[in-house]
Design an enzyme around this catalytic site. Sequence first.
Site, PDB file in Angstrom:
ATOM      1  N   SER A  52     -53.432  -8.132  33.795  1.00  0.00           N
ATOM      2  CA  SER A  52     -54.829  -8.881  33.359  1.00  0.00           C
ATOM      3  C   SER A  52     -54.745  -9.832  33.225  1.00  0.00           C
ATOM      4  O   SER A  52     -54.507 -10.643  33.148  1.00  0.00           O
ATOM      5  CB  SER A  52     -54.529  -8.560  31.751  1.00  0.00           C
TER       6      SER A  52
HETATM    7  N1  SAH Z   1     -49.714  -4.734  31.107  1.00  0.00           N
HETATM    8  C1  SAH Z   1     -49.962  -5.023  32.526  1.00  0.00           C
HETATM    9  C2  SAH Z   1     -50.807  -4.859  33.147  1.00  0.00           C
HETATM   10  C3  SAH Z   1     -51.390  -2.772  33.582  1.00  0.00           C
HETATM   11  S1  SAH Z   1     -52.392  -2.475  34.848  1.00  0.00           S
HETATM   12  C4  SAH Z   1     -49.356  -6.098  32.241  1.00  0.00           C
HETATM   13  O1  SAH Z   1     -48.870  -7.105  31.531  1.00  0.00           O
HETATM   14  O2  SAH Z   1     -48.804  -6.504  33.478  1.00  0.00           O
HETATM   15  C5  SAH Z   1     -52.174  -0.820  34.071  1.00  0.00           C
HETATM   16  C6  SAH Z   1     -50.661  -0.165  33.862  1.00  0.00           C
HETATM   17  O3  SAH Z   1     -50.903   1.087  33.772  1.00  0.00           O
HETATM   18  C7  SAH Z   1     -50.858  -0.271  35.719  1.00  0.00           C
HETATM   19  O4  SAH Z   1     -49.759  -0.615  36.408  1.00  0.00           O
HETATM   20  C8  SAH Z   1     -50.869   1.407  36.390  1.00  0.00           C
HETATM   21  O5  SAH Z   1     -50.197   2.296  37.256  1.00  0.00           O
HETATM   22  C9  SAH Z   1     -50.274   1.871  34.670  1.00  0.00           C
HETATM   23  N2  SAH Z   1     -50.359   3.661  34.704  1.00  0.00           N
HETATM   24  C10 SAH Z   1     -51.120   3.939  34.544  1.00  0.00           C
HETATM   25  N3  SAH Z   1     -51.657   5.591  34.157  1.00  0.00           N
HETATM   26  C11 SAH Z   1     -50.867   5.442  33.280  1.00  0.00           C
HETATM   27  C12 SAH Z   1     -49.886   6.272  32.777  1.00  0.00           C
HETATM   28  N4  SAH Z   1     -50.474   7.254  32.758  1.00  0.00           N
HETATM   29  N5  SAH Z   1     -48.365   6.235  32.072  1.00  0.00           N
HETATM   30  C13 SAH Z   1     -47.948   5.456  32.963  1.00  0.00           C
HETATM   31  N6  SAH Z   1     -48.586   3.814  33.064  1.00  0.00           N
HETATM   32  C14 SAH Z   1     -49.880   4.595  33.328  1.00  0.00           C
END
Ligand code: SAH
Length: 204
Positions: A52
């Site tokens: 993000s």
């Molecule tokens: N917090 C992260 C940003 C994450 S982007 C950072 O600091 O970089 C969102 C993430 O959620 C992605 O990596 C995606 O694979 C994950 N995601 C999507 N659906 C999910 C689920 N049901 N359980 C766990 N992770 C999930």
Amino acid sequence: MVHNQIFRRGITEQKILAAFTDVPRHLFVPLSKRNSSYEDYPLSIGAGQTISQPYIVALMTKVLDVCEGQKVLEIGTGSGYQAAILAHLGVEVYSVERISSLAHNAKETLARLGYSVRIHVGDGTLGWQEHSPYERIVVTAATPGVSPYWMKQLNVGGKLVVPLGGPLRQDLTVAQKVSDNDIQEDIVCGCMFVPLIGKYGYRE
Ligand code: SAH
């Protein structure tokens, strides 16, 4: 980054500013994008996912309102950057990621920096029962509705920060669990996250 993008937009808490100063964001960004690590936008981290925008991570950290020693569950480890910021603030972080290659990279980066974040590969819409209850839950992917598992695994009085809405546009929402079955929701602002995929996400 800290002064122009975070402090000047109203996030003035010293501890949060210190965490963003101290955690090396470039180590959470793929090599090919390192030059843009501190820019004012999200970046691709592979597997169709993103780290993000710094301000959004800071805003989520602020509204999550953590105290040292609290147990926090993060859904969507991604690069591990948000988890590192929370660990730097002294909370016990548990993080769930559905894509194992991202979880693996995040684990390595966090360990290299000395943060002891626990990471689980699986469907975060089911929470992480084993270490529950949590005082805070932060969801870093766009979510159609509050999963019953998050409600169950959050303490009464605890807070959930989650981008609620459609896959293209969401409201960053702070939900406080006021009793076993009730939450009180406050919208912080509009936002745009990659979609949550899973049982209580957009699709399985
Ligand atoms: N917090 C992260 C940003 C994450 S982007 C950072 O600091 O970089 C969102 C993430 O959620 C992605 O990596 C995606 O694979 C994950 N995601 C999507 N659906 C999910 C689920 N049901 N359980 C766990 N992770 C999930």
